[in-house]
Design a protein around this motif. Structure first.
Motif, PDB file in Angstrom:
ATOM      1  N   LYS A 139       1.080  -1.154   0.105  1.00  0.00           N
ATOM      2  CA  LYS A 139       0.127   0.158   0.012  1.00  0.00           C
ATOM      3  C   LYS A 139       0.963   1.418  -0.081  1.00  0.00           C
ATOM      4  O   LYS A 139       1.825   1.383   0.954  1.00  0.00           O
ATOM      5  N   GLY A 157      -7.978   8.010   5.971  1.00  0.00           N
ATOM      6  CA  GLY A 157      -6.923   7.151   6.179  1.00  0.00           C
ATOM      7  C   GLY A 157      -7.199   5.856   5.695  1.00  0.00           C
ATOM      8  O   GLY A 157      -6.494   4.676   5.808  1.00  0.00           O
ATOM      9  N   ASP A 199      -5.523   2.230   4.244  1.00  0.00           N
ATOM     10  CA  ASP A 199      -4.815   1.067   4.910  1.00  0.00           C
ATOM     11  C   ASP A 199      -5.805   0.064   5.136  1.00  0.00           C
ATOM     12  O   ASP A 199      -5.237  -1.056   4.898  1.00  0.00           O
TER      13      ASP A 199
HETATM   14 MG    MG Z   1      -2.602   7.300   5.696  1.00  0.00          MG
END
Ligand code: MG
Ligand code: ASP
Length: 415
Positions: A7, A152, A155
């Protein structure tokens, strides 16, 4: 063939040059004989920029349209990376979250993954392609609407896909070389940790360390996916996040985190009777405000002050709820103090060592830093202090527990 999931965060794909460098790394992993699935975030600050545009147009943009907008960021990054990998003579195909079978609930902006149907991903891998997958997004199972997984959230995409396709390990490439004992910008002597347990990482993330989305760590813990957080600019080994190993003798503390994104909210002179706390925190939860520390004082004359911390970003909603609550429960008033910081000490080893809290408080006292609120878990101690004291507090606590000494086996505090 072993499957590798990598990632890359926003900084790592922030420019065309960086996307080229990521493509080189992906092709190398492929040439080493792996099936490769690459998950990307949006380039640089794209998500923030898109959000800013939307809020110029409307104070509270329509959640469905906002998800449509934000998912475009990852779509740009994934297709550019797909183009770059193909241009290197290595077959690659990019997929949106919905194409990849990431099925969610209907909660726009913070959807939960309910199921993964990785059929097309397996087909692409079997056909010899590198898979490039847009992070942060999915498709609602009941309505077939495009959703996002919370800030975020790339992830989480990476961890969930790793688990669904049996990858076992998920590499998280970012702009730092791993997880540190504290933020190196505050304490240059901060040290990179080799291994952090899921539980410690969750506490660190909740305490303001911004390396990984908390939900992704929870998902990894639940499914047993090991995470390797490392730099996309350098080759060195990063930090492994995995099940706690046998506790190492003497290693007490993993890190110190500083959270400056919270505010302290106090309801003043709340009637001290059964059901009041339930009413207050139910109202807060109903507005999806996630609070952290709670302190209730000793009551005097049938009333008590009740304080808690909440994210500053939620303050507009907090004001609304507090105004209603003051009337409903018959409190005097409420105050909001956003000049605070939350300092947290995290370490699986503190469980078995009384005296850690005393030592932390003593080091703050030695600097004349006042503690306003305290909360603990078995592996974390957090204190609310004045914002202006935050960075100094980090350095003094970091030093007190000898976190800068590599392979540290700090003195067990005698309390
Ligand atoms: Mg991040
Ligand atoms: N682009 C999204 C964000 O900025 C998701 C991510 O970066 O993981 O929050």
């Amino acid at each position: 063939m072993p499957i590798i999931v990598q990632k890359y965060g926003g900084t790592s794909v922030g420019t065309v040059e960086r996307i080229q460098a990521v493509a080189d790394r992906v092709v190398r992993a492929r040439e080493d004989g792996n099936d490769v699935v690459v998950v990307v975030s949006a380039m640089g600050h794209t998500t923030d920029e898109l959000l800013a545009m939307a809020s110029e147009i409307a104070v509270a943009p329509d959640p469905r349209e906002l998800d449509m907008l934000l998912t475009a960021g990852e779509r740009i990054a994934m297709s550019l990376l797909g183009i770059a990998i193909n241009a290197r003579g290595c077959r690659a195909a990019s997929y949106t979250g919905s194409q990849a079978g990431i099925m969610t609930d209907t909660q726009h902006g913070s959807a939960r993954i309910v199921e993964i149907r990785p059929k097309r991903i397996f087909e692409a891998l079997e056909g010899g392609s590198v898979v490039v997958l847009a992070g942060f997004q999915g498709l609602s199972l009941s309505q077939y609407e495009i959703t996002t997984l919370g800030r975020g959230g790339s992830d989480l995409t990476a961890v969930a896909m790793a688990s669904a396709i049996g990858a076992g390990v998920c590499e998280i490439y970012t702009d730092v070389t791993g997880v540190y004992t504290t933020d190196p910008r505050i304490e240059p002597r901060a040290r990179k940790l080799d291994v952090v347990s899921y539980d410690e990482m969750l506490e660190l993330a909740a305490a303001g360390a911004n390396v990984l989305q908390s939900r992704s760590v929870e998902y990894a813990r639940r499914t047993g996916v090991r995470l390797h957080v490392r730099s996309s600019f350098e080759d060195e080994v990063g930090t492994w996040i995995q099940e706690a190993e046998e506790p190492m003798e003497g290693v007490l503390i993993s890190g110190v985190a500083l959270d400056t994104d919270e505010a302290k909210v106090t309801l003043e002179r709340v009637p001290d009777r059964p059901g009041v706390a339930a009413t207050v925190f139910k109202a807060i939860a109903d507005d999806a405000i996630s609070i952290d520390m709670i302190v209730q004082n000793v009551s005097h004359a049938g009333a008590t002050d009740l304080s808690f911390t909440a994210p500053r970003a939620d303050l507009p909603r907090v004001h609304g709820v507090m105004e209603r609550l003051v009337k409903e429960i018959g409190a005097d008033s409420y105050t909001i103090d956003d000049d605070i910081a939350k300092l947290s000490l995290v370490g699986a080893g503190m469980k078995n060592h009384p005296g850690v809290a005393a030592d932390m408080f003593d080091s703050l006292a030695g600097e004349g830093i006042n503690i306003e609120m305290i909360s603990t878990s078995p592996i974390r101690i957090s204190c609310v202090i004045r914002a202006a004291d935050g960075e100094r507090a980090v350095r003094v606590v970091h030093g007190r527990f000898s976190l800068d000494e590599s392979g540290s086996s700090p003195e067990i505090p005698t309390g």
